[in-house]
Enzyme design. Structure first.
Site, mmCIF file in Angstrom:
data_model
loop_
_atom_site.group_PDB
_atom_site.id
_atom_site.type_symbol
_atom_site.label_atom_id
_atom_site.label_comp_id
_atom_site.label_asym_id
_atom_site.label_seq_id
_atom_site.Cartn_x
_atom_site.Cartn_y
_atom_site.Cartn_z
ATOM 1 C CB ALA A 57 -0.879 0.002 1.248
ATOM 2 C CG HIS A 58 2.586 3.018 -3.075
ATOM 3 N ND1 HIS A 58 2.309 1.813 -3.631
ATOM 4 C CD2 HIS A 58 2.677 3.915 -4.088
ATOM 5 C CE1 HIS A 58 2.250 1.950 -4.943
ATOM 6 N NE2 HIS A 58 2.458 3.218 -5.238
ATOM 7 N NE ARG A 59 -2.474 3.711 -6.516
ATOM 8 C CZ ARG A 59 -2.241 4.061 -7.763
ATOM 9 N NH1 ARG A 59 -2.533 5.278 -8.164
ATOM 10 N NH2 ARG A 59 -1.725 3.227 -8.605
ATOM 11 N NE ARG B 32 3.187 8.594 0.069
ATOM 12 C CZ ARG B 32 3.173 8.425 -1.248
ATOM 13 N NH1 ARG B 32 4.080 8.989 -1.987
ATOM 14 N NH2 ARG B 32 2.252 7.680 -1.815
ATOM 15 C CG ASP C 253 -2.423 1.233 -2.308
ATOM 16 O OD1 ASP C 253 -1.382 0.742 -2.767
ATOM 17 O OD2 ASP C 253 -2.425 2.175 -1.481
#
Ligand SMILES: NC(=O)c1ccc[n+]([C@@H]2O[C@H](COP(=O)([O-])OP(=O)(O)OC[C@H]3O[C@@H](n4cnc5c(N)ncnc54)[C@H](O)[C@@H]3O)[C@@H](O)[C@H]2O)c1
Length: 767
Positions: free
Chosen positions: A200-202, A237, A277
């Site tokens: 997940a990084h969106r 992030r 994602d």
């Protein structure tokens, strides 16, 4: 005119890799620009190494920043590069700010833009990537769509149909290539199908406190509901966001750092379920038959949903759990709509067809010393000289060097005199090993006590170490025991403190066609490290017209030995069939011919035994690494026993007919060559004498045979029976008046069955 490939993020590096491999394979001129939009070493340098890509020629070092800042920075830095290099085409992939900036800069300079993965739409303009995609698609000259769906989208947006090409996705090329090599990292202690992979990084999932809360709730509920570890290679992030929040991970969630692409491919291929994602991962999971749950409200990969490989769950924890349940129970039998692993080839084909000005890389000229000027080394040295390299041919045999210096060839080989005439003046022959930047070792590797005798290779390598410098390339062409480069040569170099690039490029040419095959066969180039492979590929690409296949050293060593071992086993099978048919009174050649009519059967021919210094020798290099009683050893035993079987057959024919003297035609180890190394004919002659027969031999081509050779007239005068052991074409000019036995020891004249002789010889027999 060159091609520029621009990348900025990890997915772009992964997806352009097959394009780079294809350009390298075709020796087309290209360079890579890296914006460094992702800037931690784990996020890109490792990927270049993992994927065996050349380092970028330009690195813009833009790092992270707001969209405007990043895009503007790339634009400012990339424009002068394009102005200086003026590539004919710029290839960009995907939907990042790098793609947008590079596309705009190139387009305004009149450089053709190729957009790989064009036509993707989420129809969600809150995603900055959507803006990038739309703009780049509309300024591109080549739009490489993944499926027909994107093709139709582009047409509906008014893009000219000539510009759109449906080619599949390059990531499938990369994945399929990686799947060959990837293994689950041992330290993770994972078992196939027993864990969930999460990525997940969106920004929409993790960049605000509210979205992060839903995200954490959703993934923690997966972790508590399913009794499987949830593996989470975390994006820096996301890690930062979670660290600065009040949330924590459920105990089943195993947070790990970003993985190398190879390791990640293995983790993905073996997962029970993927929750993500990411856009690209939906495709990759689909291609690898791993069910996927996408924690987004939309997807630009609807095909994954249509084929049943993926489900859109949003971020609501209950919906995510339901989707996971559904996908865990779904059959993994969908077909992949994103291509078959040949997308890069199609893209470069299209570019070459439309841009004829794309040209080959200027070939680097090297100083090369070829060590060992035998059947393989001499033609190699001449081919390298013909390709424009500065070549020195070194051999410890003064006699051979003197002959070559005097303009004489030490052996026969079709095409060799012509090549020698052409290249002779651009090569020096010497008994001194000249200092160069590349060294090719082509010395003998016989067997000693049924084991590979590496002493020649070791001596030659040590001689090279005396003169070479750090960074020089040393390629072993001799056939060697698997593991030699790694376990024998590298330690020798370490001992001398010489940092050289070691590679193995096995010879696969056949005497009688050596020159053609050295140039046109596919060549395996296996380096001990990426730099060795690259340097060796560069050298071989300069004269090899067949495919130059980069691989790893031990793999190349094993592949070469496996080729000859396979043939040896196949011949042993044919020889055993021949023994069986002998007992049954039918023809082995007929049986094999009929069996080979089956489309998947290809039995070789029986014969008098296996000779030469390859098939008769190389299998021992594998046998020595195995337990006793192997199939490979059994085949060797069968083939080595063959001369004895043939001698017995000949003796039987002689006894039945009262013949006492046998004349043998052909003593080389195979037709139409002069080479007598390991020839079975020697054993047959010895065995016939042991059985009480007199034997004379004739071969107009053979050299270095351990028995006296007589002329054909002497055979005709002496023999009661002639045995055609090796079917040289020159025998077709002979007029034979004696009873004749073919190479299987079967009488010919008596039964008029000429089937195993060359047509020309058959004709002469009838005359
Ligand atoms: N000939 C083939 O058809 C063929 C095909 C595939 C692979 N190979 C492999 O290639 C290698 C070479 O085979 P070949 O048939 O060319 O051998 P070869 O016997 O014809 O030639 C080897 C040459 O190396 C020289 N030599 C030996 N030690 C040396 C040293 N320390 N320094 C310099 N020169 C030295 C010898 O004097 C000889 O001229 C072998 O490993 C063989 O198995 C050969």
């Amino acid at each position: 005119m060159s091609v520029a490939i621009v990348v900025g993020t990890r997915p772009e590096i992964i997806k352009v890799a097959p394009l780079v491999w294809e350009l390298e394979k075709r020796n087309l001129d290209f360079f890579i620009v890296h914006s460094n939009q992702h800037y931690s070493p784990e996020m890109d340098a490792v990927f270049f190494e993992d994927l065996n890509l050349p380092a970028p020629k330009y690195n813009l070092h833009v790092g992270s920043g707001s969209h405007g800042n990043q895009t503007g920075n790339i634009l400012i830095k990339i424009e002068p590069i394009f102005e200086k290099e003026m590539p004919k085409a710029v290839l960009v992939q995907g939907d990042t700010n790098t793609v947008l900036a590079a596309g705009m800069a190139a387009s305004k300079l009149g450089i053709l833009v190729g957009h790989v993965e064009a036509g993707l739409r989420s129809y969600d303009r809150t995603m900055p990537e959507e803006t990038n995609r739309v703009i780049v698609d509309h300024l591109s000259d080549f739009l490489f769509a993944v499926t027909d769906k994107q093709h139709q989208i582009l047409l509906s947006e008014g893009v000219e149909k000539e510009k759109i090409h449906t080619v599949g996705n390059t990531v499938i090329d990369t994945l399929y290539q990686m799947r060959e090599y990837a293994e689950l990292p041992l330290d993770l202690q994972l078992a196939k199908d027993e864990y969930v992979l999460l990525t997940a990084h969106r920004a929409s999932n993790v960049d605000s406190e509210a979205s992060l809360m839903s995200f954490m709730e959703a993934i923690n509920s997966i972790a508590s509901r399913f009794e499987m570890p949830v593996l989470f290679p975390i994006h820096p992030r996301t890690a930062k966001m979670v660290e600065n929040s009040p949330h924590s991970f459920h105990k089943n969630i195993r947070v790990i750092p970003p993985q190398s692409y190879k390791a990640f491919s293995a983790i993905l291929a073996n997962a029970r379920l993927v929750v993500t994602d990411s856009g690209g991962l939906q495709e990759e999971a689909c291609a690898l038959q791993v069910p996927c749950v996408t924690i987004r409200e939309n997807t630009e990969r609807p095909e994954t949903i249509e084929v049943g490989a993926n489900i859109l769950a949003g971020i609501d924890p209950e919906k995510v759990i339901d989707a996971c349940e559904l996908m865990l129970n779904r059959a993994r039998d969908w077909s992949c709509p994103f291509g078959d692993g040949t997308t890069a080839r199609k893209i470069i084909d299209i570019l070459q067809k439309n841009i004829p000005e794309l040209h080959s890389k200027s070939k680097d000229k090297h100083a090369v010393t070829v060590v060992g000027l035998g059947y393989m080394g001499l033609p190699m040295a001449l081919l390298l000289a013909e390709a424009g390299h500065d070549v020195s041919g070194f051999d410890i045999s003064k006699k051979k060097i003197d002959m070559l210096v005097d303009g004489n060839l030490p052996f026969d080989e079709p095409g060799l005199p012509e090549l020698f005439a052409k290249a002779r003046n651009s090569i020096e022959f010497s008994t001194n090993l000249r200092k160069s930047d590349s060294y090719l070792i082509s010395v003998p590797t016989p067997i000693k006590d049924r084991k590979c005798d590496l002493s020649y290779v070791e001596r030659a390598f040590e001689a090279v170490l005396e003169v070479c410098d750090t960074g020089d390339l040393v390629v072993v062409e001799s056939t060697i025991r698997p593991g030699t480069c790694r376990d024998v040569l590298q330690p020798l170099a370490d001992k001398k403190n010489k940092q050289v690039l070691i590679a193995h490029c096995p010879e696969r040419a056949i005497p009688g066609s050596t020159i053609h095959e050295l140039k046109h066969n596919a060549r395996l180039v296996g380096g001990l490290c990426a730099d060795s492979t690259k340097a060796a590929v560069n050298l071989y690409s300069s004269f090899v017209e067949g495919e130059v296949v980069p691989c790893e050293a031990t793999t190349a060593e094993l592949a070469k030995v496996a080729e000859n071992t396979f043939r040896d086993i196949n011949i042993a099978f044919a020889n055993q069939l021949d023994a069986i048919t002998e007992d049954l009174g039918v023809s082995s050649l007929d049986v094999i011919k009929l069996a080979n009519l089956h489309p998947r059967v290809s039995i070789l021919q029986p014969g008098i035994g296996v000779g030469g210094h390859c098939i008769a020798i190389d299998p021992w290099f594998l046998i020595e690494q195995q337990e006793e009683g192997s199939l490979i050893e059994e085949a060797r035993v069968v083939n080595d026993a063959r001369p004895g079987v043939i001698a017995q057959r000949l003796a039987k024919v002689c006894n039945e007919n009262g013949y006492k003297r046998v004349g043998i035609l052909g003593v080389a180890y195979k037709p139409n060559v002069d080479d007598t190394r390991e020839t079975p004919v020697l054993h047959i002659a010895d065995e016939l004498e042991r059985l009480g027969l007199e034997v004379v031999c004739h071969d107009p081509l053979a050299v270095n045979f351990d028995r006296e050779l007589v002329d054909f007239q002497a055979i005709e005068d002496f023999a009661d029976l002639i045995f055609v052991a090796v079917e040289h074409d020159v025998f077709s000019d002979y007029r034979i008046s004696k009873p004749l036995v073919n190479k299987l020891g079967k009488p010919l004249i008596q039964f008029s069955s000429y089937h195993s002789l060359p047509e020309t010889l058959k004709k002469s027999l009838r005359a």
